[in-house]
Design a protein around this motif. Structure first.
Motif, mmCIF file in Angstrom:
data_model
loop_
_atom_site.group_PDB
_atom_site.id
_atom_site.type_symbol
_atom_site.label_atom_id
_atom_site.label_comp_id
_atom_site.label_asym_id
_atom_site.label_seq_id
_atom_site.Cartn_x
_atom_site.Cartn_y
_atom_site.Cartn_z
ATOM 1 N N UNK A 61 0.751 -1.284 -0.019
ATOM 2 C CA UNK A 61 0.147 -0.044 -0.041
ATOM 3 C C UNK A 61 0.788 1.134 -0.101
ATOM 4 N N UNK A 62 0.393 2.288 -0.142
ATOM 5 C CA UNK A 62 1.127 3.595 -0.230
ATOM 6 C C UNK A 62 1.059 4.507 0.992
ATOM 7 N N UNK A 63 2.109 5.001 1.468
ATOM 8 C CA UNK A 63 2.048 5.656 2.535
ATOM 9 C C UNK A 63 2.416 7.206 2.421
ATOM 10 N N UNK A 64 1.939 8.204 3.172
ATOM 11 C CA UNK A 64 2.387 9.574 3.100
ATOM 12 C C UNK A 64 3.980 9.632 3.413
ATOM 13 N N UNK A 65 4.786 10.333 2.350
ATOM 14 C CA UNK A 65 6.038 10.266 2.690
ATOM 15 C C UNK A 65 6.474 10.867 3.992
ATOM 16 N N UNK A 66 7.270 10.088 4.678
ATOM 17 C CA UNK A 66 7.539 10.517 6.107
ATOM 18 C C UNK A 66 8.456 11.320 6.524
ATOM 19 N N UNK A 67 9.218 11.742 5.508
ATOM 20 C CA UNK A 67 10.398 12.565 6.006
ATOM 21 C C UNK A 67 10.276 14.093 5.696
ATOM 22 N N UNK A 68 11.182 14.749 5.767
ATOM 23 C CA UNK A 68 11.135 16.221 5.606
ATOM 24 C C UNK A 68 10.773 16.610 4.295
ATOM 25 N N UNK A 69 9.950 17.846 3.982
ATOM 26 C CA UNK A 69 9.699 18.400 2.896
ATOM 27 C C UNK A 69 9.868 19.526 2.950
ATOM 28 N N UNK A 70 10.754 20.600 2.113
ATOM 29 C CA UNK A 70 10.996 21.779 2.006
ATOM 30 C C UNK A 70 9.816 22.689 1.691
ATOM 31 N N UNK A 71 9.710 23.898 2.148
ATOM 32 C CA UNK A 71 8.563 24.729 1.727
ATOM 33 C C UNK A 71 8.480 24.897 0.375
ATOM 34 N N UNK A 72 9.441 24.765 -0.368
ATOM 35 C CA UNK A 72 9.410 24.878 -2.000
ATOM 36 C C UNK A 72 8.510 24.178 -2.447
ATOM 37 N N UNK A 73 8.111 22.920 -1.825
ATOM 38 C CA UNK A 73 7.234 22.022 -2.400
ATOM 39 C C UNK A 73 5.831 22.113 -1.966
ATOM 40 N N UNK A 74 5.464 23.052 -1.103
ATOM 41 C CA UNK A 74 4.211 23.472 -0.569
ATOM 42 C C UNK A 74 3.210 24.192 -1.573
ATOM 43 N N UNK A 75 2.249 23.466 -1.754
ATOM 44 C CA UNK A 75 1.127 23.982 -2.926
ATOM 45 C C UNK A 75 1.920 23.833 -4.144
ATOM 46 N N UNK A 76 2.665 22.805 -4.458
ATOM 47 C CA UNK A 76 3.253 22.733 -5.962
ATOM 48 C C UNK A 76 2.162 22.764 -6.829
ATOM 49 N N UNK A 77 2.129 23.249 -8.029
ATOM 50 C CA UNK A 77 1.335 23.496 -9.150
ATOM 51 C C UNK A 77 1.404 22.285 -10.100
ATOM 52 N N UNK A 78 0.290 21.791 -10.803
ATOM 53 C CA UNK A 78 0.286 21.059 -11.730
ATOM 54 C C UNK A 78 -0.644 21.476 -12.774
#
Length: 362
Positions: free
Chosen positions: A192-209
């Motif tokens: 199954x999939x899991x939420x990525x458990x490690x640190x994520x930089x603010x640059x990737x917050x609200x990333x657009x597609x």
């Protein structure tokens, strides 16, 4: 370590004669691509994806207890109308998951589903569709077993969704989801999939597609066939190693916020996916000339402006344009000025990463 037996329930503790549940589940776009699988929808390599926000499937599951429990019985509606050609896939899914949801034969189900994105828009709806259905079925199981924990609920929903469509297991949670065993990602599993458990930089917050709809036609090659072609592929083993390596690299990038390195990995992954299809037997070219025109235009724009915009691709011709929220205004202007002309009927969809599936009021 969790095994499949973990998801086989004991007898349920409550009963329910009828009712309904409704969920919305989003699509997702892989950054490290899953391509190639083993039996029971087990991935040949790990993947990581952005969960989308606006492109989603809304499914309502209505159920009524029935007397004859010898068969799986359901009606399927798409946007309120019967959809017979979808039924074989759902039938196969229900047969696959019956050992994990033994109450399935006790009810007659009506599955009513709709997408927030245009049907036949060239966006795969199997991930969002199977995720939404799995969540509705899990809501019924939770009603029959009220002591079920939330963690178990979502893990099993992802596990079940995977048995309908591999990438559907990444459409339960957000914002970044890992599927597949990766040595240095705690909790990662093929099941199954899991939420990525490690640190994520603010640059990737609200990333657009922004999804550019280059070709809205039927897929030239089904995902099932595409994955099967990896079994005899001359470059398969190296590709699987590369996916592990790129996932390691992305972990460091998510922590540091290095957008230049992010772009290199994500675009390389997209092109590698298509390279594997072009070098399989039989071989396929799923990109269209306009796909290549868009990629070339993105590269030129990025070189000229230093704006960190990049592309990724699914197994098709459409282009996902990825960029930070901070540069959204400039990138959208570029899309309108330079890229819309390459889209079928000028169509594109603006989306961004989201938090995953949501229950909805009936």
């Amino acid at each position: 370590m969790v095994t499949t037996h973990y998801f086989i329930p004991k007898k349920h503790t409550s009963s329910l004669e009828n009712g309904s549940f409704q969920w919305s589940a989003p699509s997702n776009i892989a950054l490290v691509k899953y391509w190639g699988k083993k039996d029971q929808q087990i991935p040949a390599n790990p993947s990581v994806s952005f969960t989308l926000n606006h492109c989603k499937t809304i499914t309502k599951l209505t159920f009524v207890k029935k007397e004859n429990q010898n068969t799986l019985l359901f009606d399927l509606l798409f946007e309120g109308q019967p959809k017979e050609d979808f039924k074989p896939k759902i039938q196969k899914f229900l047969e696959r998951i019956e050992k994990y949801l033994p109450f399935l034969r006790e009810y007659h189900f009506t599955i009513d589903t709709q997408n927030t994105f245009p049907h036949s828009s060239g966006i795969a709806s199997s991930a969002s569709g199977m995720a939404a259905l799995a969540l509705c079925l899990m809501s019924l199981e939770k009603a029959l077993n009220p002591a079920m924990t939330d963690d178990y609920f979502y893990q099993k929903a992802s596990f079940l969704a995977r048995l309908g469509s591999g990438s559907a297991c990444r459409s339960i949670k957000g914002q970044l989801v890992v599927w597949g065993q990766q040595q240095n990602i705690t909790g990662s599993t093929d099941l199954y999939g899991i939420p990525f458990p490690n640190a994520v930089h603010a640059n990737f917050k609200n990333y657009q597609d922004t999804i550019l709809l280059v070709d809205k036609g039927e897929k030239q090659v089904s995902s099932t066939l595409g994955h099967d072609l990896m079994h005899q592929h001359p470059y398969a083993e190296r590709r699987f190693e590369q996916a592990h390596e790129n996932l390691d690299t992305l972990q460091a990038i998510f922590e540091s916020g290095d957008l230049d390195q992010f772009i290199k990995v994500v675009e390389s992954e997209a092109l590698t996916l298509h390279a594997m299809m072009m070098t399989s037997m039989p071989y396929f070219i799923l990109m269209k000339p306009r796909t290549l025109e868009i990629i070339s235009a993105i590269w030129s724009f990025r070189k000229d402006t230093k704006i960190p915009v990049c592309f990724t691709l699914d197994a098709g011709a459409n282009v996902h344009v990825l960029y930070p929220e901070a540069v959204a205004e400039k990138v959208l202007q570029f899309i309108k000025d330079k890229l819309v002309g390459f889209c079928q009927n000028g169509q594109y969809i603006c989306d961004q990463i989201g938090d995953g599936a949501l229950p909805m009021a009936n």
